[in-house]
Motif scaffolding. Structure first.
Motif, PDB file in Angstrom:
ATOM      1  N   LYS A  82     -19.389  23.474  19.250  1.00  0.00           N
ATOM      2  CA  LYS A  82     -18.695  24.595  19.138  1.00  0.00           C
ATOM      3  C   LYS A  82     -17.278  25.005  19.497  1.00  0.00           C
ATOM      4  N   ILE A  83     -16.923  24.767  21.021  1.00  0.00           N
ATOM      5  CA  ILE A  83     -15.889  25.140  20.980  1.00  0.00           C
ATOM      6  C   ILE A  83     -14.680  22.963  20.782  1.00  0.00           C
ATOM      7  N   LYS A  84     -15.172  22.061  19.851  1.00  0.00           N
ATOM      8  CA  LYS A  84     -14.849  21.119  19.507  1.00  0.00           C
ATOM      9  C   LYS A  84     -14.515  20.015  21.163  1.00  0.00           C
ATOM     10  N   VAL A  85     -15.218  20.080  22.078  1.00  0.00           N
ATOM     11  CA  VAL A  85     -15.567  19.234  22.765  1.00  0.00           C
ATOM     12  C   VAL A  85     -15.490  17.889  22.153  1.00  0.00           C
ATOM     13  N   LYS A  86     -15.011  16.450  22.263  1.00  0.00           N
ATOM     14  CA  LYS A  86     -15.476  15.533  21.392  1.00  0.00           C
ATOM     15  C   LYS A  86     -14.383  14.271  22.036  1.00  0.00           C
ATOM     16  N   GLN A  87     -15.381  13.387  21.916  1.00  0.00           N
ATOM     17  CA  GLN A  87     -14.600  12.290  22.696  1.00  0.00           C
ATOM     18  C   GLN A  87     -13.311  11.944  21.683  1.00  0.00           C
ATOM     19  N   VAL A  88     -12.708  11.449  22.743  1.00  0.00           N
ATOM     20  CA  VAL A  88     -11.170  10.737  20.994  1.00  0.00           C
ATOM     21  C   VAL A  88     -11.668   8.745  22.104  1.00  0.00           C
ATOM     22  N   ILE A  89     -12.125   8.163  21.348  1.00  0.00           N
ATOM     23  CA  ILE A  89     -11.958   6.467  21.257  1.00  0.00           C
ATOM     24  C   ILE A  89     -10.913   6.049  21.092  1.00  0.00           C
ATOM     25  N   ARG A  90     -10.808   5.143  22.624  1.00  0.00           N
ATOM     26  CA  ARG A  90      -9.368   4.331  22.709  1.00  0.00           C
ATOM     27  C   ARG A  90      -9.190   3.041  21.892  1.00  0.00           C
ATOM     28  N   GLU A  91      -7.842   3.012  20.852  1.00  0.00           N
ATOM     29  CA  GLU A  91      -7.648   2.302  20.022  1.00  0.00           C
ATOM     30  C   GLU A  91      -7.821   0.296  20.090  1.00  0.00           C
ATOM     31  N   GLU A  92      -7.300   0.144  21.793  1.00  0.00           N
ATOM     32  CA  GLU A  92      -7.423  -1.078  22.366  1.00  0.00           C
ATOM     33  C   GLU A  92      -9.394  -1.549  22.160  1.00  0.00           C
ATOM     34  N   GLY A  93      -9.647  -0.710  22.401  1.00  0.00           N
ATOM     35  CA  GLY A  93     -11.060  -1.278  22.451  1.00  0.00           C
ATOM     36  C   GLY A  93     -11.997  -1.844  21.165  1.00  0.00           C
ATOM     37  N   PRO A  94     -12.868  -1.915  21.263  1.00  0.00           N
ATOM     38  CA  PRO A  94     -13.618  -2.872  20.785  1.00  0.00           C
ATOM     39  C   PRO A  94     -13.310  -1.360  19.302  1.00  0.00           C
ATOM     40  N   LYS A  95     -13.674  -2.111  18.319  1.00  0.00           N
ATOM     41  CA  LYS A  95     -13.923  -1.303  16.210  1.00  0.00           C
ATOM     42  C   LYS A  95     -14.705  -0.530  16.148  1.00  0.00           C
ATOM     43  N   ASN A  96     -15.599  -1.411  16.683  1.00  0.00           N
ATOM     44  CA  ASN A  96     -16.789  -0.423  16.343  1.00  0.00           C
ATOM     45  C   ASN A  96     -17.932   1.035  17.037  1.00  0.00           C
ATOM     46  N   HIS A  97     -16.137   0.595  18.037  1.00  0.00           N
ATOM     47  CA  HIS A  97     -16.618   1.947  18.528  1.00  0.00           C
ATOM     48  C   HIS A  97     -16.134   3.334  17.878  1.00  0.00           C
ATOM     49  N   PHE A  98     -14.916   2.983  16.966  1.00  0.00           N
ATOM     50  CA  PHE A  98     -14.588   4.339  16.000  1.00  0.00           C
ATOM     51  C   PHE A  98     -15.515   4.989  15.576  1.00  0.00           C
ATOM     52  N   ILE A  99     -16.656   4.659  15.311  1.00  0.00           N
ATOM     53  CA  ILE A  99     -18.435   5.051  14.740  1.00  0.00           C
ATOM     54  C   ILE A  99     -18.492   6.576  16.025  1.00  0.00           C
ATOM     55  N   LYS A 100     -18.607   6.043  17.000  1.00  0.00           N
ATOM     56  CA  LYS A 100     -18.142   6.924  17.858  1.00  0.00           C
ATOM     57  C   LYS A 100     -17.182   8.388  18.377  1.00  0.00           C
ATOM     58  N   GLN A 101     -16.040   8.148  17.271  1.00  0.00           N
ATOM     59  CA  GLN A 101     -15.697   9.495  17.419  1.00  0.00           C
ATOM     60  C   GLN A 101     -16.019  10.773  16.856  1.00  0.00           C
ATOM     61  N   GLY A 102     -15.669  11.653  18.005  1.00  0.00           N
ATOM     62  CA  GLY A 102     -16.436  13.621  18.098  1.00  0.00           C
ATOM     63  C   GLY A 102     -17.673  13.482  18.028  1.00  0.00           C
ATOM     64  N   THR A 103     -17.990  12.679  18.736  1.00  0.00           N
ATOM     65  CA  THR A 103     -19.553  13.196  19.465  1.00  0.00           C
ATOM     66  C   THR A 103     -18.664  13.454  20.580  1.00  0.00           C
ATOM     67  N   PRO A 104     -19.271  14.561  20.993  1.00  0.00           N
ATOM     68  CA  PRO A 104     -18.952  15.688  22.415  1.00  0.00           C
ATOM     69  C   PRO A 104     -19.571  14.828  23.455  1.00  0.00           C
ATOM     70  N   THR A 105     -18.288  14.939  24.525  1.00  0.00           N
ATOM     71  CA  THR A 105     -18.657  14.741  25.546  1.00  0.00           C
ATOM     72  C   THR A 105     -18.097  15.892  27.157  1.00  0.00           C
ATOM     73  N   MET A 106     -18.006  15.297  27.847  1.00  0.00           N
ATOM     74  CA  MET A 106     -18.395  16.069  29.477  1.00  0.00           C
ATOM     75  C   MET A 106     -19.660  16.240  29.788  1.00  0.00           C
ATOM     76  N   GLY A 107     -20.745  15.751  29.477  1.00  0.00           N
ATOM     77  CA  GLY A 107     -21.747  16.429  29.543  1.00  0.00           C
ATOM     78  C   GLY A 107     -22.443  15.859  30.655  1.00  0.00           C
ATOM     79  N   GLY A 108     -21.486  15.567  31.930  1.00  0.00           N
ATOM     80  CA  GLY A 108     -20.957  15.707  33.188  1.00  0.00           C
ATOM     81  C   GLY A 108     -21.668  16.677  33.971  1.00  0.00           C
ATOM     82  N   ILE A 109     -20.716  17.731  33.276  1.00  0.00           N
ATOM     83  CA  ILE A 109     -21.069  18.971  33.647  1.00  0.00           C
ATOM     84  C   ILE A 109     -22.942  20.146  33.574  1.00  0.00           C
ATOM     85  N   PHE A 110     -23.247  19.676  32.655  1.00  0.00           N
ATOM     86  CA  PHE A 110     -25.129  19.187  32.802  1.00  0.00           C
ATOM     87  C   PHE A 110     -25.309  19.374  33.817  1.00  0.00           C
ATOM     88  N   PHE A 111     -25.552  18.018  33.611  1.00  0.00           N
ATOM     89  CA  PHE A 111     -26.561  17.313  34.744  1.00  0.00           C
ATOM     90  C   PHE A 111     -26.123  16.465  36.080  1.00  0.00           C
TER      91      PHE A 111
END
Length: 383
Positions: A82-111
């Motif tokens: 809802k607040i658009k907390v989404k993962q930013v994928i680094r460009e120099e990483g493996p190219k197939n990781h671009f599919i992960k772009q937009g996955t929510p992040t900061m899950g550490g604040i929950f568990f």
């Protein structure tokens, strides 16, 4: 040039989605089974030690924390979207990781807070409570450092928030305060145990303690690069630390043992949502806190050697980066061109670029961690 890069990313994303859809059913089936097996295995181990060790109370805290952590994390995912907390994928990483772009992040604040709250409830007003509370404060502060890094990363829309110097300085300050406080209150002594030998290191405990906290937190941070990799390894390491502490002294340090098993449960609950394909990433708020908690517990329980063995994957991930950077810089200085020892670091990316799928790499790293934990426990049981 910019349009060309956008087109390339769109093409890679399209191909990655095609490949994912093709293998989705097989991947999900295998991955679900592996996570359930891991949960069942840790539960059975907890039951075994509860029946065989005095003052062992691992099973119920592990299961309860797993359920609460999973439920709270599940509830939190829509809020992050809802607040658009989404993962930013680094460009120099493996190219197939671009599919992960937009996955929510900061899950550490929950568990992470779940683990801290439950462990404090379990040991409130007991003789071990001050130690558990001290470790809780350490974990929370490292979580906040990670949270600042995550928020800045989202603001910049770049994979890095705090620069390396800023992050190290904050970690250094918190670590130094923690070590000084623990040493002055007798939580940490001036000796370290390696196998069955004890070495008195005097005031060297201060720089060693700071180094351990920085090394563990940043190693955990580097390991968090594939779905379920760090969360799964952490479940196994925390469970191993818990049992090691009980084997060493089943009368004292039960608070530390239960803090470990509660942290294992918190990571296990998160893993159910972090497994491939991840519905949520933990971010630096999770990885830095995990590493700091492992380092802090090992320092107070005098289990640095055990942590080094059981956390072999974390060590390998960080040492691969050091080797890569060192060889690249030296070869560039001597030959004018940098040489890469690995295809990409941290180590899990090297195996990715060798053609291994993500689930295979993650499950292999879990297995290695499990074998290292078993090796450490066999040593202690024999001793």
């Amino acid at each position: 040039m910019k349009n060309g890069k956008i087109k390339l990313q769109a093409y890679i994303l399209k191909k990655s989605k095609k490949l994912f859809d093709k293998n989705k059913v097989l991947f999900l089936k295998n991955n679900n089974q592996q996570v359930i097996v891991l949960f069942g295995l840790i539960t059975l181990i907890c039951i075994f030690f509860d029946f065989n060790l005095q003052n062992s109370n691992l099973t119920i805290p592990f299961i309860i924390t797993t359920l609460v952590s999973s439920a709270i994390t599940l509830i939190g995912i829509p809020q992050l979207k809802k607040i658009k907390v989404k993962q930013v994928i680094r460009e120099e990483g493996p190219k197939n990781h671009f599919i992960k772009q937009g996955t929510p992040t900061m899950g550490g604040i929950f568990f992470i807070p779940i683990g801290i709250i439950i462990s404090n409830i379990l040991y409130f007003n007991t003789q071990d409570y001050k130690v558990v509370l001290t470790l809780s404060v350490l974990i929370i502060f490292f979580m906040f450092i990670g949270l600042i890094d995550d928020l800045l990363s989202l603001k910049k829309q770049f994979n890095t928030g705090l620069n390396s110097n800023q992050k190290i300085i904050l970690q250094l300050i918190i670590s130094l305060i923690f070590i000084i406080f623990c040493a002055s209150n007798g939580y940490i002594n001036n000796s370290i145990q390696i196998e069955n030998r004890t070495f008195n290191i005097g005031n060297l405990i201060y720089p060693l303690g700071v180094f351990v906290l920085l090394a563990e937190s940043n190693s955990a941070n580097l390991t968090d690069g594939l779905d379920g990799l760090l969360s799964g390894c952490s479940v196994i390491i925390f469970a191993g630390l818990s049992i090691t502490i009980l084997i060493e002294n089943s009368i004292n340090n039960t608070g530390l043992s239960q803090l470990c098993i509660v942290m294992a449960g918190a990571c296990m609950g998160f893993l159910f949502l972090n497994k491939y394909p991840a519905k949520l990433f933990m971010g630096d708020s999770g990885s830095l806190a995990i590493g700091a908690s492992m380092g802090g517990i090992a320092l107070i329980s005098n289990n640095l050697w055990s942590l080094l063995i059981m956390g072999g994957i974390l060590f390998a991930e960080s040492i691969s980066v050091i080797i890569q950077v060192t060889i690249f810089k030296i070869s560039k200085k001597l030959q004018g061109k940098g040489y890469k020892f690995f295809l990409m670091t941290p180590l899990h990316h090297h195996f990715e670029l060798k053609g291994n799928n993500e689930i295979r790499i993650v499950s292999s790293f879990w297995l290695v961690t499990l074998l290292l934990v078993i090796s450490n426990l066999i040593f202690f049981i024999k001793d």
